[in-house]
Design a protein around this motif. Sequence first.
Motif, PDB file in Angstrom:
ATOM      1  N   THR A 179       0.827  -1.223   0.000  1.00  0.00           N
ATOM      2  CA  THR A 179       0.000   0.000   0.000  1.00  0.00           C
ATOM      3  C   THR A 179       0.859   1.271   0.000  1.00  0.00           C
ATOM      4  OG1 THR A 179      -0.125   0.110   2.412  1.00  0.00           O
ATOM      5  CG2 THR A 179      -1.841  -1.159   1.297  1.00  0.00           C
ATOM      6  N   ILE A 180       2.182   1.116   0.057  1.00  0.00           N
ATOM      7  CA  ILE A 180       3.048   2.309   0.091  1.00  0.00           C
ATOM      8  C   ILE A 180       2.789   3.160  -1.150  1.00  0.00           C
ATOM      9  CG2 ILE A 180       5.453   3.157   0.048  1.00  0.00           C
ATOM     10  CD1 ILE A 180       6.226   0.611   1.575  1.00  0.00           C
ATOM     11  N   GLY A 181       2.580   4.452  -0.918  1.00  0.00           N
ATOM     12  CA  GLY A 181       2.333   5.376  -2.035  1.00  0.00           C
ATOM     13  C   GLY A 181       0.875   5.465  -2.439  1.00  0.00           C
ATOM     14  N   LYS A 182       0.038   4.567  -1.921  1.00  0.00           N
ATOM     15  CA  LYS A 182      -1.394   4.632  -2.278  1.00  0.00           C
ATOM     16  C   LYS A 182      -2.075   5.762  -1.540  1.00  0.00           C
ATOM     17  CE  LYS A 182      -2.453   0.174  -4.119  1.00  0.00           C
ATOM     18  NZ  LYS A 182      -3.064  -1.126  -3.883  1.00  0.00           N
ATOM     19  N   ARG A 183      -3.082   6.324  -2.170  1.00  0.00           N
ATOM     20  CA  ARG A 183      -3.720   7.530  -1.666  1.00  0.00           C
ATOM     21  C   ARG A 183      -5.230   7.391  -1.766  1.00  0.00           C
ATOM     22  NH1 ARG A 183      -2.428  13.397  -4.325  1.00  0.00           N
ATOM     23  NH2 ARG A 183      -0.454  12.994  -3.284  1.00  0.00           N
ATOM     24  N   SER A 184      -5.938   8.036  -0.817  1.00  0.00           N
ATOM     25  CA  SER A 184      -7.408   7.996  -0.848  1.00  0.00           C
ATOM     26  C   SER A 184      -7.943   9.118  -1.743  1.00  0.00           C
ATOM     27  CB  SER A 184      -7.941   8.171   0.576  1.00  0.00           C
ATOM     28  OG  SER A 184      -7.601   9.458   1.058  1.00  0.00           O
ATOM     29  N   GLU A 185      -9.227   9.073  -2.033  1.00  0.00           N
ATOM     30  CA  GLU A 185      -9.894  10.168  -2.763  1.00  0.00           C
ATOM     31  C   GLU A 185     -10.141  11.325  -1.790  1.00  0.00           C
ATOM     32  OE1 GLU A 185     -11.071  10.271  -5.987  1.00  0.00           O
ATOM     33  OE2 GLU A 185     -10.109   8.334  -6.394  1.00  0.00           O
ATOM     34  N   ARG A 186     -10.134  12.565  -2.280  1.00  0.00           N
ATOM     35  CA  ARG A 186     -10.424  13.716  -1.415  1.00  0.00           C
ATOM     36  C   ARG A 186     -11.861  13.659  -0.887  1.00  0.00           C
ATOM     37  NH1 ARG A 186      -8.709  19.710  -3.154  1.00  0.00           N
ATOM     38  NH2 ARG A 186     -10.658  19.628  -4.303  1.00  0.00           N
ATOM     39  N   VAL A 187     -12.012  13.977   0.403  1.00  0.00           N
ATOM     40  CA  VAL A 187     -13.339  14.023   1.017  1.00  0.00           C
ATOM     41  C   VAL A 187     -13.547  15.422   1.582  1.00  0.00           C
ATOM     42  CG1 VAL A 187     -14.832  13.060   2.821  1.00  0.00           C
ATOM     43  CG2 VAL A 187     -13.140  11.594   1.700  1.00  0.00           C
ATOM     44  N   CYS A 188     -14.729  16.010   1.332  1.00  0.00           N
ATOM     45  CA  CYS A 188     -15.016  17.350   1.866  1.00  0.00           C
ATOM     46  C   CYS A 188     -15.447  17.242   3.326  1.00  0.00           C
ATOM     47  CB  CYS A 188     -16.110  18.029   1.045  1.00  0.00           C
ATOM     48  SG  CYS A 188     -16.508  19.679   1.684  1.00  0.00           S
ATOM     49  N   ASN A 189     -14.777  17.988   4.206  1.00  0.00           N
ATOM     50  CA  ASN A 189     -15.113  18.026   5.636  1.00  0.00           C
ATOM     51  C   ASN A 189     -15.392  19.470   6.036  1.00  0.00           C
ATOM     52  OD1 ASN A 189     -14.234  15.293   7.179  1.00  0.00           O
ATOM     53  ND2 ASN A 189     -12.906  15.635   5.411  1.00  0.00           N
ATOM     54  N   VAL A 190     -16.424  19.658   6.850  1.00  0.00           N
ATOM     55  CA  VAL A 190     -16.709  20.994   7.367  1.00  0.00           C
ATOM     56  C   VAL A 190     -16.220  21.052   8.814  1.00  0.00           C
ATOM     57  CG1 VAL A 190     -18.525  22.665   7.901  1.00  0.00           C
ATOM     58  CG2 VAL A 190     -18.692  21.252   5.836  1.00  0.00           C
ATOM     59  N   VAL A 191     -15.553  22.148   9.177  1.00  0.00           N
ATOM     60  CA  VAL A 191     -15.126  22.342  10.566  1.00  0.00           C
ATOM     61  C   VAL A 191     -16.368  22.810  11.333  1.00  0.00           C
ATOM     62  CG1 VAL A 191     -13.520  23.537  12.103  1.00  0.00           C
ATOM     63  CG2 VAL A 191     -12.815  22.967   9.769  1.00  0.00           C
ATOM     64  N   GLU A 192     -17.093  21.852  11.890  1.00  0.00           N
ATOM     65  CA  GLU A 192     -18.402  22.152  12.478  1.00  0.00           C
ATOM     66  C   GLU A 192     -18.283  22.752  13.876  1.00  0.00           C
ATOM     67  OE1 GLU A 192     -20.662  18.564  12.470  1.00  0.00           O
ATOM     68  OE2 GLU A 192     -20.479  18.366  10.279  1.00  0.00           O
ATOM     69  N   ARG A 193     -19.084  23.792  14.102  1.00  0.00           N
ATOM     70  CA  ARG A 193     -19.079  24.491  15.385  1.00  0.00           C
ATOM     71  C   ARG A 193     -19.304  23.548  16.568  1.00  0.00           C
ATOM     72  NH1 ARG A 193     -19.129  29.442  17.052  1.00  0.00           N
ATOM     73  NH2 ARG A 193     -19.075  30.226  14.936  1.00  0.00           N
ATOM     74  N   GLY A 194     -20.325  22.708  16.477  1.00  0.00           N
ATOM     75  CA  GLY A 194     -20.640  21.793  17.583  1.00  0.00           C
ATOM     76  C   GLY A 194     -19.521  20.797  17.833  1.00  0.00           C
ATOM     77  N   ALA A 195     -18.931  20.319  16.749  1.00  0.00           N
ATOM     78  CA  ALA A 195     -17.848  19.333  16.870  1.00  0.00           C
ATOM     79  C   ALA A 195     -16.616  19.970  17.507  1.00  0.00           C
ATOM     80  CB  ALA A 195     -17.499  18.764  15.494  1.00  0.00           C
ATOM     81  N   VAL A 196     -16.347  21.231  17.168  1.00  0.00           N
ATOM     82  CA  VAL A 196     -15.196  21.934  17.750  1.00  0.00           C
ATOM     83  C   VAL A 196     -15.411  22.129  19.248  1.00  0.00           C
ATOM     84  CG1 VAL A 196     -13.952  24.142  17.816  1.00  0.00           C
ATOM     85  CG2 VAL A 196     -14.461  23.059  15.616  1.00  0.00           C
ATOM     86  N   LYS A 197     -16.640  22.490  19.625  1.00  0.00           N
ATOM     87  CA  LYS A 197     -16.948  22.706  21.048  1.00  0.00           C
ATOM     88  C   LYS A 197     -16.757  21.408  21.836  1.00  0.00           C
ATOM     89  CE  LYS A 197     -20.554  24.676  23.999  1.00  0.00           C
ATOM     90  NZ  LYS A 197     -21.313  23.665  24.733  1.00  0.00           N
ATOM     91  N   ARG A 198     -17.325  20.315  21.315  1.00  0.00           N
ATOM     92  CA  ARG A 198     -17.204  19.031  22.011  1.00  0.00           C
ATOM     93  C   ARG A 198     -15.732  18.611  22.114  1.00  0.00           C
ATOM     94  NH1 ARG A 198     -21.640  17.661  19.185  1.00  0.00           N
ATOM     95  NH2 ARG A 198     -20.449  16.607  17.563  1.00  0.00           N
ATOM     96  N   PHE A 199     -14.991  18.847  21.032  1.00  0.00           N
ATOM     97  CA  PHE A 199     -13.578  18.452  21.016  1.00  0.00           C
ATOM     98  C   PHE A 199     -12.768  19.280  22.013  1.00  0.00           C
ATOM     99  CE2 PHE A 199      -9.253  18.088  19.478  1.00  0.00           C
ATOM    100  CZ  PHE A 199      -9.160  16.742  19.172  1.00  0.00           C
ATOM    101  N   ALA A 200     -13.018  20.600  22.004  1.00  0.00           N
ATOM    102  CA  ALA A 200     -12.289  21.486  22.923  1.00  0.00           C
ATOM    103  C   ALA A 200     -12.568  21.073  24.371  1.00  0.00           C
ATOM    104  CB  ALA A 200     -12.683  22.944  22.677  1.00  0.00           C
ATOM    105  N   GLU A 201     -13.816  20.730  24.658  1.00  0.00           N
ATOM    106  CA  GLU A 201     -14.155  20.295  26.018  1.00  0.00           C
ATOM    107  C   GLU A 201     -13.466  18.983  26.362  1.00  0.00           C
ATOM    108  OE1 GLU A 201     -18.502  22.530  26.303  1.00  0.00           O
ATOM    109  OE2 GLU A 201     -18.410  20.394  25.784  1.00  0.00           O
ATOM    110  N   ALA A 202     -13.402  18.074  25.382  1.00  0.00           N
ATOM    111  CA  ALA A 202     -12.817  16.751  25.632  1.00  0.00           C
ATOM    112  C   ALA A 202     -11.299  16.825  25.841  1.00  0.00           C
ATOM    113  CB  ALA A 202     -13.132  15.804  24.478  1.00  0.00           C
ATOM    114  N   ILE A 203     -10.649  17.891  25.345  1.00  0.00           N
ATOM    115  CA  ILE A 203      -9.208  18.044  25.622  1.00  0.00           C
ATOM    116  C   ILE A 203      -8.986  19.050  26.756  1.00  0.00           C
ATOM    117  CG2 ILE A 203      -8.427  17.305  23.330  1.00  0.00           C
ATOM    118  CD1 ILE A 203      -7.993  20.357  22.719  1.00  0.00           C
ATOM    119  N   GLY A 204     -10.059  19.339  27.509  1.00  0.00           N
ATOM    120  CA  GLY A 204      -9.927  20.177  28.700  1.00  0.00           C
ATOM    121  C   GLY A 204      -9.617  21.623  28.386  1.00  0.00           C
TER     122      GLY A 204
END
Lengths: 147, 135
Positions: free
Chosen positions: A5-30
Amino acid sequence: MVKRTIGKRSERVCNVVERGAVKRFAEAIGDPHPLYIEKDYGKHSRYKKNIAPPTFPRVFDYGKIEGLDLPKAGLIHGEQQFTYTRPLMVGESLYCYCEVESYEEKQARSGILGFLTIKYIGETASGQEVFTAKSVIILSEAVRRGR
Amino acid sequence: MNTIRQVRTGELLSEILLAPVSRMDLIKYAGASGDFNPIHTIDSEAKKAGLPKIIAHGMWTMGHISQLFTPYYEEGFVHRFVNRFSGMVFLDDVLTLKAKLVDSQGTDLNFEIEAVKQSGEKVVHGHVIFRLYEH
């Protein structure tokens, strides 16, 4: 075999930096800092927006690398790196993919260990790099034999 | 106001002493990150994987380390963040997080970072390049 698998690459996936996800993540890392979670605080910051913590890219979907099927158990996270051209902005869309950078086997006391390095990339729609990350995953003898 | 520009080579940023690691901490991190590997949350699964008990996600510790730099985002940002995981973190472990300025080149401040257990064992070491804005 991981080696193939060396050198193999995935297809690009669009991700949104979601407000709720950032809040939960920030809380989970204290670290529920207002720069990450309070709209007004972000607006008055130099970024004019809220930003995301530097390890937040762990939540993104990077697509699948063909032929790379790692077991869930028995993997050891050896090393992690992130490199940014700027912080991630809450609400922005990033196009993410990953590739197998290298795989090496080394003799250790416990048997032969495999060292797998995966590179993760996040860029804008037009292909401008915002961050790259690297994970070194250690595969134990038992994990390798199970394959 | 705190300023990172005034930190001199050899000086430390304010250390952070974390509360003892709890199972709820790891469940919350699993949910927030999407890393549901059960060796971090379920005792029997940790044992099955050959571990004495459940261990914290390496990324739980790395995420906490980034707190050291959050107060300084008006002055710059984390350009590079490198962690090597050298020891396991168990429930009730108490970690101290440290960053020491070792070198600076132009707008790049190079910090050595580490997370140390109550026993003195270093579980993470690495570095951060904090890049200052020019204006």
